[in-house]
Scaffold this active site. Structure first.
Site, PDB file in Angstrom:
ATOM      1  N   ASN A   1       0.580  -1.177   0.042  1.00 21.97           N
ATOM      2  CA  ASN A   1      -0.062   0.160  -0.140  1.00 21.97           C
ATOM      3  C   ASN A   1       0.804   1.486   0.248  1.00 21.97           C
ATOM      4  OD1 ASN A   1       0.189  -1.368   2.512  1.00 21.97           O
ATOM      5  ND2 ASN A   1      -0.290   0.477   3.456  1.00 21.97           N
TER       6      ASN A   1
ATOM      7  N   ALA B   1     -13.490  -3.201  -1.017  1.00 20.71           N
ATOM      8  CA  ALA B   1     -14.183  -2.377  -2.010  1.00 20.71           C
ATOM      9  C   ALA B   1     -13.640  -0.959  -2.207  1.00 20.71           C
ATOM     10  CB  ALA B   1     -15.820  -2.464  -1.929  1.00 20.71           C
TER      11      ALA B   1
ATOM     12  N   THR C   1     -25.889  -9.994  10.106  1.00 21.43           N
ATOM     13  CA  THR C   1     -26.757  -9.712   9.083  1.00 21.43           C
ATOM     14  C   THR C   1     -25.984  -9.068   7.923  1.00 21.43           C
ATOM     15  OG1 THR C   1     -28.782  -9.344  10.429  1.00 21.43           O
ATOM     16  CG2 THR C   1     -28.923  -8.370   8.272  1.00 21.43           C
TER      17      THR C   1
ATOM     18  N   CYS D   1      -3.090   5.262   7.291  1.00 21.46           N
ATOM     19  CA  CYS D   1      -3.216   4.715   8.666  1.00 21.46           C
ATOM     20  C   CYS D   1      -2.263   5.048   9.637  1.00 21.46           C
ATOM     21  CB  CYS D   1      -3.567   3.271   8.758  1.00 21.46           C
ATOM     22  SG  CYS D   1      -4.319   2.672   7.340  1.00 21.46           S
TER      23      CYS D   1
HETATM   24  N1  PLP Z   1      -4.573  -4.020   3.778  1.00 14.93           N
HETATM   25  C1  PLP Z   1      -4.040  -3.168   2.637  1.00 14.93           C
HETATM   26  C2  PLP Z   1      -2.938  -3.728   2.017  1.00 14.93           C
HETATM   27  C3  PLP Z   1      -4.440  -1.792   2.901  1.00 14.93           C
HETATM   28  O1  PLP Z   1      -3.981  -1.020   1.909  1.00 14.93           O
HETATM   29  C4  PLP Z   1      -5.631  -1.603   3.503  1.00 14.93           C
HETATM   30  C5  PLP Z   1      -6.328  -0.103   3.674  1.00 14.93           C
HETATM   31  O2  PLP Z   1      -5.704   0.824   3.882  1.00 14.93           O
HETATM   32  C6  PLP Z   1      -6.314  -2.771   4.241  1.00 14.93           C
HETATM   33  C7  PLP Z   1      -5.541  -3.845   4.349  1.00 14.93           C
HETATM   34  C8  PLP Z   1      -7.342  -2.216   5.139  1.00 14.93           C
HETATM   35  O3  PLP Z   1      -8.617  -2.227   4.491  1.00 14.93           O
HETATM   36  P1  PLP Z   1     -10.041  -1.600   5.043  1.00 14.93           P
HETATM   37  O4  PLP Z   1     -10.026  -0.322   5.058  1.00 14.93           O
HETATM   38  O5  PLP Z   1     -10.968  -2.432   3.961  1.00 14.93           O
HETATM   39  O6  PLP Z   1     -10.021  -2.323   6.336  1.00 14.93           O
END
Ligand code: PLP
Length: 381
Positions: free
Chosen positions: A147, A196, A235, A320
């Site tokens: 990412n 998504a 659900t 994050c």
């Molecule tokens: N894994 C990777 C490689 C990501 O880039 C992300 C998003 O930042 C996630 C997991 C987490 O995704 P989500 O926001 O759908 O929980």
């Protein structure tokens, strides 16, 4: 230019979702009336679209609230189910926090974890992984696309190796699905994480691919009504699921042309930023998706650069962790110095990025980097 953090929902996706909020509001688990049947049909259609993008069987798709939950379910679920076979698990230092923190949690439960060091280009080697696999190894988790730096790990080969050793292989494809071809008939991944909102679908919905042949078993992490064949109770969020299905359907249909268009934009961006002196591109420049360009600007402090580029939505490190001032752990794992890791910016582009926006970004970065360097005592060019 922060498409790897999240993307706008494609208007076609939003349009498809809306009827499932007010008119077709049924619970897909209600099997005694039309409202339930209608919702169930929509959920199953979406499941087929998601499966089709990765060439899987619809019965191998388990809905989750996103990639974070899918990573938790895959890793904890598999480790806990197969713990009598062994307690050793392997991942890489550059994985997303939702994988790394799940590994830490399993360590607290008594599992033993190995965290592989990537090479300077962000990739791991098969030899490295093979050396790390022990007779008591039960699970390997390696992401498809990183990412922060956009590099593509050698997933096909990793999958072959794991299969030959009888080790379960989980792959986080949150940043890969819809951006590159994935064919799970060919690639022997056992568990694959999907989401998504990285490809113009809604936030808060994802899925875990769980292979049926050979059958992979998981310990449920969410207990309740036994939805999703007991693997994930709760659900189903019909409108979100319909949105993910539509986003994946569109991705399957349009990915080839979209990637070709993004490649042109990516080259323009890299050429433009490459004209600035003392820049370093992070991550392998060949094994990567074109949607990502991660650049370190030597002699510039990343936070000051971010502040100076308020008109531009980019991120330093991953979204994050960008709230903290710690240098990016991904870049540190590649062996970058604290200074270079601190001075990095991630540019990520996608479906609605225009050439004009790319040019705007290049101009702004050029001007602001020059200004900041003028103020820097370390800059003497
Ligand atoms: N894994 C990777 C490689 C990501 O880039 C992300 C998003 O930042 C996630 C997991 C987490 O995704 P989500 O926001 O759908 O929980």
């Amino acid at each position: 230019m922060d498409y790897s953090a999240t993307t706008p929902v494609d208007p076609r996706v939003a349009e498809k979702m809306i009827p499932y909020l007010c008119e077709k509001f049924g619970n897909p688990a209600s099997n005694s009336h039309i409202y339930g049947w209608e919702a169930e049909k929509a959920v199953e259609e979406a499941r087929s679209h998601v499966a089709a993008l990765i060439n899987a069987d619809a019965r191998e798709i388990v809905w989750t609230s996103g990639a974070t939950e899918a990573n938790n379910l895959a890793i904890k679920g598999a480790a806990q189910f197969y713990k009598t076979k062994g307690r050793h698990i392997i991942t890489v230092k550059t994985e997303h926090k939702s994988v790394l923190d799940t590994f830490r949690e399993l360590e607290r439960e008594g599992f033993e974890a190995t965290y592989l060091d990537p090479q300077e280009n962000g990739l791991i080697t098969l030899e490295q992984l093979e050396k790390a696999i022990r007779p008591d190894t039960i699970l390997v988790s390696v992401m498809m696309v990183n990412n922060e730096i956009g590099v593509i790990q050698p997933v096909d080969e990793i999958a072959e190796l794991c299969r030959s050793k009888g080790v379960i292989f989980h792959c986080d494809a949150a940043q890969a699905a819809g951006k590159m071809e994935i064919d799970l008939q060919k690639t022997k991944v056992d568990l694959m994480t999907l989401t998504a909102h990285k490809i113009c679908g809604p936030k808060g919905i994802g899925a875990l691919f769980v292979r049926r042949r050979p059958r992979i078993r998981l310990e449920a992490q969410m207990h309740g009504g036994g939805h999703e064949r007991g693997m994930r109770s709760g659900t189903l969020a019909t409108h979100q699921i319909v949105g993910m299905g539509e986003a994946y359907r569109i991705a399957r249909e349009e990915m080839k042309e979209e990637v070709a268009r993004i490649k042109v934009l990516a080259k323009r961006l890299a050429d433009g930023l490459g004209q600035i002196e003392a820049v370093v591109f992070n991550g392998d420049m060949e094994h990567r998706i074109p949607h990502n360009l991660n650049v370190s600007f030597n002699y510039v402090e990343g936070e000051s650069l971010m502040m100076a580029m308020k008109g531009l939505a980019v991120s330093s490190g991953s979204a994050c962790t960008s709230a903290s001032l710690e240098p990016s752990y991904v870049l540190r794992a590649l062996g970058r110095s604290d200074e270079l890791a601190h001075s990095s910016i991630r540019f990520t582009i996608g479906r609605f990025t225009t050439e004009k926006e790319v040019d705007f970004a290049i101009d702004l970065v050029k001007t602001q980097v020059a200004k900041l360097r003028e103020l820097s005592p370390l800059w003497e060019m």
